[in-house]
Design an enzyme around this catalytic site. Structure first.
Site, PDB file in Angstrom:
ATOM      1  N   SER A  66       0.745  -4.318   0.489  1.00 38.05           N
ATOM      2  CA  SER A  66       0.933  -3.806   1.480  1.00 38.05           C
ATOM      3  C   SER A  66       0.453  -2.480   1.558  1.00 38.05           C
ATOM      4  O   SER A  66      -0.135  -1.794   2.599  1.00 38.05           O
ATOM      5  CB  SER A  66       2.277  -3.881   2.197  1.00 38.05           C
ATOM      6  OG  SER A  66       3.207  -2.869   1.399  1.00 38.05           O
ATOM      7  N   LYS A  99       1.821   6.823   2.439  1.00 38.21           N
ATOM      8  CA  LYS A  99       2.074   5.331   3.077  1.00 38.21           C
ATOM      9  C   LYS A  99       3.160   5.676   4.370  1.00 38.21           C
ATOM     10  O   LYS A  99       4.091   6.495   4.224  1.00 38.21           O
ATOM     11  CB  LYS A  99       2.644   4.400   2.178  1.00 38.21           C
ATOM     12  CG  LYS A  99       2.854   3.004   2.775  1.00 38.21           C
ATOM     13  CD  LYS A  99       3.109   2.046   1.551  1.00 38.21           C
ATOM     14  CE  LYS A  99       3.266   0.669   2.202  1.00 38.21           C
ATOM     15  NZ  LYS A  99       3.589  -0.339   1.062  1.00 38.21           N
ATOM     16  N   SER A 133       3.130  -4.583  -3.949  1.00 37.92           N
ATOM     17  CA  SER A 133       2.447  -3.609  -2.768  1.00 37.92           C
ATOM     18  C   SER A 133       1.711  -2.303  -3.395  1.00 37.92           C
ATOM     19  O   SER A 133       0.911  -1.668  -2.541  1.00 37.92           O
ATOM     20  CB  SER A 133       3.408  -3.377  -1.751  1.00 37.92           C
ATOM     21  OG  SER A 133       3.314  -4.322  -0.843  1.00 37.92           O
TER      22      SER A 133
HETATM   23  N1  GLN Z   1       3.035  -9.180  -0.713  1.00 36.37           N
HETATM   24  C1  GLN Z   1       4.397  -9.072  -0.905  1.00 36.37           C
HETATM   25  C2  GLN Z   1       4.995  -9.409   0.279  1.00 36.37           C
HETATM   26  O1  GLN Z   1       4.447  -9.826   1.171  1.00 36.37           O
HETATM   27  C3  GLN Z   1       4.846  -7.792  -1.431  1.00 36.37           C
HETATM   28  C4  GLN Z   1       5.177  -6.649  -0.339  1.00 36.37           C
HETATM   29  C5  GLN Z   1       5.516  -5.485  -1.197  1.00 36.37           C
HETATM   30  O2  GLN Z   1       5.419  -5.272  -2.331  1.00 36.37           O
HETATM   31  N2  GLN Z   1       5.815  -4.695  -0.193  1.00 36.37           N
HETATM   32  O3  GLN Z   1       6.343  -9.489   0.369  1.00 36.37           O
END
Ligand code: GLN
Length: 451
Positions: A132, A57, A156
């Protein structure tokens, strides 16, 4: 197969599929080929992940390999060091194929917040892959790499794994070093594997877990042998099913797949019972306050001076900061910085940040109490399967609610895995298994027995 052959197969698959999917932001072709040749030449003992093509990532820094966090701010950032997790992959013999697309600075749940391009779900390219770590999940689902690293702050790793039909593990907070992970919310961030199956997840976790002096929150715990914990035996295991994870807002068809999974566990000799995690309803609100507060502080380092893209023709220093940040950050990142700055400002701190911290403690206590009785908690990973690209982009609140069953786990800091548990309307859905802190072995064992 040689490392060179595996590497070529990976690039071939990427060439065939990635125009459509958009999982990669940067390829490491030269570096990976040289590395594969070196692995094939070397007579040294083979590592745990010998010759395995890996995607990373793009918020995990890689020496000499561009790391953008999918932000226009970092389009020119070439790190001078490896994140500990990336270094450990190398030490285990993996080959880094490239850097994976994501929501900008890991803020989002659909990959539509990437400032380069959205990732598309390999099962149906009209749909989001989740986020994400959407690039990580899509790359594994599309067979572009053997496994990928993602990061999980509020879901995410698990939510995109669920949407893309792969296995995603969020380890206990502190089990895997955060050194070299570009910080979003430091008290929640965790690096973990996305893989095709649970056994691979155990192998990758084995390679990346462990104490690191470079991360002050890294835990000093003994690392068990995860792979040998995959015995297939869950007889006598007592599973709790949080009723809040099976109620309002959860797609009835997703619920059905979870109930079917419980039948499988019963047939394997496990027992289950409903349990309540009463503070679940406050988790999303507390998370967005805390995560945004931490983000507003962490992202202060992007000022256009030290690294990243610097705005042209500033009037003065303040103007340089202002212009660089206005141009460099996307809309969702700005929304979080503003929310977080507001919540931390004097006069509001007690009402918002402090209150959210107290709620976090209550949520953690819910889990502590449940784990006095149960070995494992089980529920869906996400309330629905993947949604259409564009469907929720104008509605951040709906988007935030997609993480309603992953966020409480992150606030409690405990480990959880998402394993595929069927299809709803032609799209994969995931089953979430949640364990006690540092009990990844039980989480993996149960997921493996089910799979
Ligand atoms: N969707 C969540 C957010 O927007 C989680 C994001 C994540 O785990 N990096 O914060």
């Amino acid at each position: 197969l040689s490392a060179a052959e595996l590497t070529e197969a990976s690039y071939k698959r990427i060439a065939e599929t990635d125009e459509r999917i958009g999982a990669f932001l940067t390829l490491n072709e030269e570096g990976a080929r040289a590395r594969a040749a070196e692995l094939d030449r070397s007579g040294a003992e083979k590592g745990l992940l010998h010759a395995m093509p890996a995607g990373i990532k793009d918020n995990i820094v890689t020496k000499g390999l561009r790391t953008t966090c999918a932000s226009q701010f970092l389009t020119n950032y070439n790190p001078i060091y490896d994140a500990t997790a990336a270094g450990k992959l190398n030490a285990a013999g993996a080959v880094t194929i490239g850097k994976l697309n994501m929501d900008e600075f890991a803020m989002g749940g659909s990959n539509e917040n990437s400032s380069f391009r959205p990732v598309r779900n390999p099962w149906n390219t009209d749909y989001v892959p989740g986020g994400s770590s959407g690039g990580s999940a899509a790359a594994v689902a599309a067979g572009q790499v053997y496994f990928a690293l993602g990061s999980d702050t509020g879901g995410s790793i698990r939510q995109p794994a669920s949407y893309c039909g792969v296995v995603g593990l969020k380890p206990t907070y502190g089990l895997v070093s955060r050194f070299g992970l570009v910080a979003f919310a430091s008290s929640l961030d965790a690096i973990g594997p996305l893989t095709k199956n649970v056994e691979d997840s155990a192998y990758v976790l084995q390679a990346i877990a462990g104490h690191d002096g470079m991360d002050s929150t890294s835990a000093e715990v003994a690392i068990p042998d995860y792979v040998s914990s995959l015995t297939g035996d869950v007889a006598g295991m007592h599973i709790g099913v949080p009723k809040e994870y099976m109620g309002q807002g959860i797609d009835p068809k997703v619920k059905e797949s979870v109930l079917a999974a419980l039948k499988v566990f019963e047939s394997l000799g496990a027992t289950w019972e409903e349990v309540s995690l009463p503070h679940t309803e406050y988790a999303v609100a507390a998370y967005y306050l805390l995560a945004s507060s931490e983000a507003s502080s962490n992202l202060a380092r992007f000022d256009g001076v030290r690294y990243g893209v610097r705005a042209d023709n500033p009037d003065n220093l303040l103007d340089l900061y202002r212009k660089s940040r206005s141009q460099g950050f996307g809309q969702e990142v700005k929304r979080r910085i503003m929310l977080g700055t507001y919540a931390l400002s004097s006069g509001y701190y007690d009402a918002y940040y402090l209150k959210a911290q107290k709620v976090r403690t209550l949520i953690k206590r819910d889990f502590d109490q449940a784990f006095e009785k149960f070995d494992l908690l089980l529920g869906p990973t996400a309330p629905t399967p993947a949604f259409r690209i564009g469907e929720q982009i104008g509605d951040p609140l709906t988007m935030y609610l997609n993480d309603i069953v992953t966020i409480p786990v992150s606030l409690a800091g405990v480990p959880a895995i998402s394993v595929p548990c069927g299809f709803v309307d032609g799209l994969p859905v995931g089953l979430q298994l949640i364990g006690k802190a540092f009990d990844e072995a039980t989480v993996l064992r149960a997921a493996h027995a089910y799979e």
